[in-house]
Write an enzyme that holds these catalytic residues in place. Sequence first.
Site, short mmCIF file in Angstrom:
data_model
loop_
_atom_site.label_atom_id
_atom_site.label_comp_id
_atom_site.label_asym_id
_atom_site.label_seq_id
_atom_site.Cartn_x
_atom_site.Cartn_y
_atom_site.Cartn_z
N TYR A 1 -4.02 28.28 19.17
CA TYR A 1 -4.36 28.64 20.65
C TYR A 1 -4.00 29.96 21.05
O TYR A 1 -3.30 30.55 21.98
CB TYR A 1 -3.73 27.56 21.54
CG TYR A 1 -3.78 26.32 21.08
CD1 TYR A 1 -5.09 25.69 21.49
CD2 TYR A 1 -2.76 25.43 20.92
CE1 TYR A 1 -5.52 24.36 21.29
CE2 TYR A 1 -3.24 24.18 20.38
CZ TYR A 1 -4.53 23.59 20.56
OH TYR A 1 -4.75 22.27 20.24
N ARG B 1 -0.33 32.75 25.46
CA ARG B 1 0.22 31.66 25.75
C ARG B 1 1.51 31.81 26.36
O ARG B 1 2.16 31.15 26.95
CB ARG B 1 0.48 30.84 24.14
CG ARG B 1 -0.71 30.53 23.64
CD ARG B 1 -0.32 29.85 22.35
NE ARG B 1 -0.22 28.36 22.72
CZ ARG B 1 1.10 27.76 22.49
NH1 ARG B 1 1.94 28.72 21.92
NH2 ARG B 1 1.45 26.53 22.70
N TYR C 1 1.93 29.23 29.51
CA TYR C 1 2.72 28.15 29.23
C TYR C 1 3.99 28.28 28.98
O TYR C 1 5.01 27.57 29.01
CB TYR C 1 2.43 27.66 27.81
CG TYR C 1 0.94 26.84 27.76
CD1 TYR C 1 0.30 26.36 28.82
CD2 TYR C 1 0.20 27.31 26.57
CE1 TYR C 1 -1.01 25.94 28.37
CE2 TYR C 1 -1.18 27.06 26.38
CZ TYR C 1 -1.58 26.17 27.38
OH TYR C 1 -3.04 25.76 27.10
N GLY D 1 -0.16 15.59 18.87
CA GLY D 1 1.19 15.80 19.60
C GLY D 1 2.24 16.15 18.64
O GLY D 1 3.30 16.25 19.12
N GLU E 1 -5.90 13.86 14.97
CA GLU E 1 -6.68 15.17 15.16
C GLU E 1 -5.70 16.30 15.52
O GLU E 1 -5.58 16.63 16.69
CB GLU E 1 -7.78 14.91 16.06
CG GLU E 1 -7.17 13.69 17.23
CD GLU E 1 -8.12 13.63 18.27
OE1 GLU E 1 -9.34 13.11 17.86
OE2 GLU E 1 -8.08 13.51 19.48
N PRO E 2 -4.92 16.58 14.50
CA PRO E 2 -4.00 17.65 14.75
C PRO E 2 -4.71 18.96 14.85
O PRO E 2 -5.29 19.23 14.04
CB PRO E 2 -2.83 17.51 13.66
CG PRO E 2 -3.74 16.92 12.51
CD PRO E 2 -4.91 15.91 13.00
N GLY E 3 -3.99 19.80 15.85
CA GLY E 3 -4.59 21.24 15.70
C GLY E 3 -3.04 22.14 15.36
O GLY E 3 -3.06 22.50 13.96
N CYS F 1 -2.69 46.30 32.31
CA CYS F 1 -2.52 46.63 33.69
C CYS F 1 -2.05 45.50 34.44
O CYS F 1 -2.66 45.22 35.72
CB CYS F 1 -3.17 47.61 34.25
SG CYS F 1 -3.32 49.29 33.39
N GLU F 2 -1.00 44.77 34.28
CA GLU F 2 -0.70 43.45 34.88
C GLU F 2 0.69 43.15 34.07
O GLU F 2 0.92 43.54 32.92
CB GLU F 2 -1.57 42.36 34.79
CG GLU F 2 -2.72 42.46 35.42
CD GLU F 2 -3.37 41.16 35.93
OE1 GLU F 2 -2.78 40.07 36.34
OE2 GLU F 2 -4.61 41.21 36.04
#
Length: 401
Positions: free
Chosen positions: A356, A298, A302, A218, A259-261, A328-329
């Site tokens: 990510y 992302r 998000y 986090g 456990e950091p990403g 095409c969006e």
Amino acid sequence: MTNQDLLSVVSEYNSPVYVYDAEKMRSQYERLTNAFKGVKQLNIHYAVKALSNIAVLKYLHSLGAGMDTVSIQEVRMALEAGVAPKDIIYTPNGVSLEEIERAAGMGVQINIDNLSILEQFGTRHPKTPVCIRINPHVMAGGNSNISVGHIDSKFGISIHQLPHISRIVENTGMNINGIHMHTGSDILDIEVFLYASEILFNTAKHFSDLEFIDFGSGFKVPYKEGDKETNVEEFGEKLSKRFNEFCKEYGKKLTLAFEPGKFLVSEAGKFLVKVNVVKQTTSTVFAQVDSGFNHLIRPMLYGSEHEILNVSNPDGRERFYTVTGYICETDTFGSNRRIAEISEGDILAFNNAGAYCFTMASNYNSRYRPAEVLWYKGKAHLIRKRETFDDLVVNQIIPEF
Ligand SMILES: *Cc1c(COP(=O)(O)O)cnc(C)c1O
């Protein structure tokens, strides 16, 4: 990495391309281990899902990191990278008992996050040590998409169900060697995190054979100037002190695990794209690049604000652009951003593209997923080739008509 370095990567490997700076990963790793130098045993398990290229896993492992995995495939990736099973923790959510048993068979640390599986696994494998994922119901994060500690969350076993956990452990005679929480993706308020930690310490007292306490992740990293980030040094000092006190109370030296990403890889990554078209409309100037949410989702998923820089013309006069892709969006990377003047053919860099980003890429619009490059000791190392047409069709089976 300098702008020249980034441009050299594009001239060698073309665009779009992801580049990861090994040096930045190393400095982040060391920052974290330094912040916790006050504890005897510290385990950093890198969250593989953030960026799962085996070269990256291998590099982080060479620094001393173990791996945090959420699927049997990620366990296999970590093993491919040469990580020993004992240094891999498997923290899935909502997967089958069968998959958990397969992971246990590979010798990795199992982390269970629901009562049903806990009871079934404990009944069948009472001797296999198991960690329990607790939901302390503390909202440490600000974004409801990524805060996983709240009451309606699908993650972890509620702290209010502790009596039920204890009953299962007693009935099966299973061995609980760790407890875990992962409350959300953005910890800014250290006091809130420490409060959740107290809940975990209180829970720990109910288990007599613990070896470790895993505080999840986090850590917030800055995305743009002025962004707040977790004060890792202050956090490390406070939690270490409290952890050491707890170990005394508990009567045993436990391992403190994280456990950091994002913290380890986000800022190390840049996503490099080329501007295909600069298009003026009645209200805005679009810069359209050779990518889209097929490569970097992302911002659309998000609302993440990745900083966008013009590496071809860094000193150009700043103007306002809306940066979109070629899908095409609607695929807006950034609206109304101030960016150094853009010409067609310029290379733009998205910051914070380590975590990510590639791992969420797809083949939408039948585009190839980009190449990945590791920048290590001043040199570019290709760590994943760009896909080709064959990759798009290799698994398709066409019937006779
Ligand atoms: C995703 C995840 C992490 C990593 O979170 P970051 O915000 O990238 O540090 C850690 N632990 C678990 C269980 C996760 O699912």
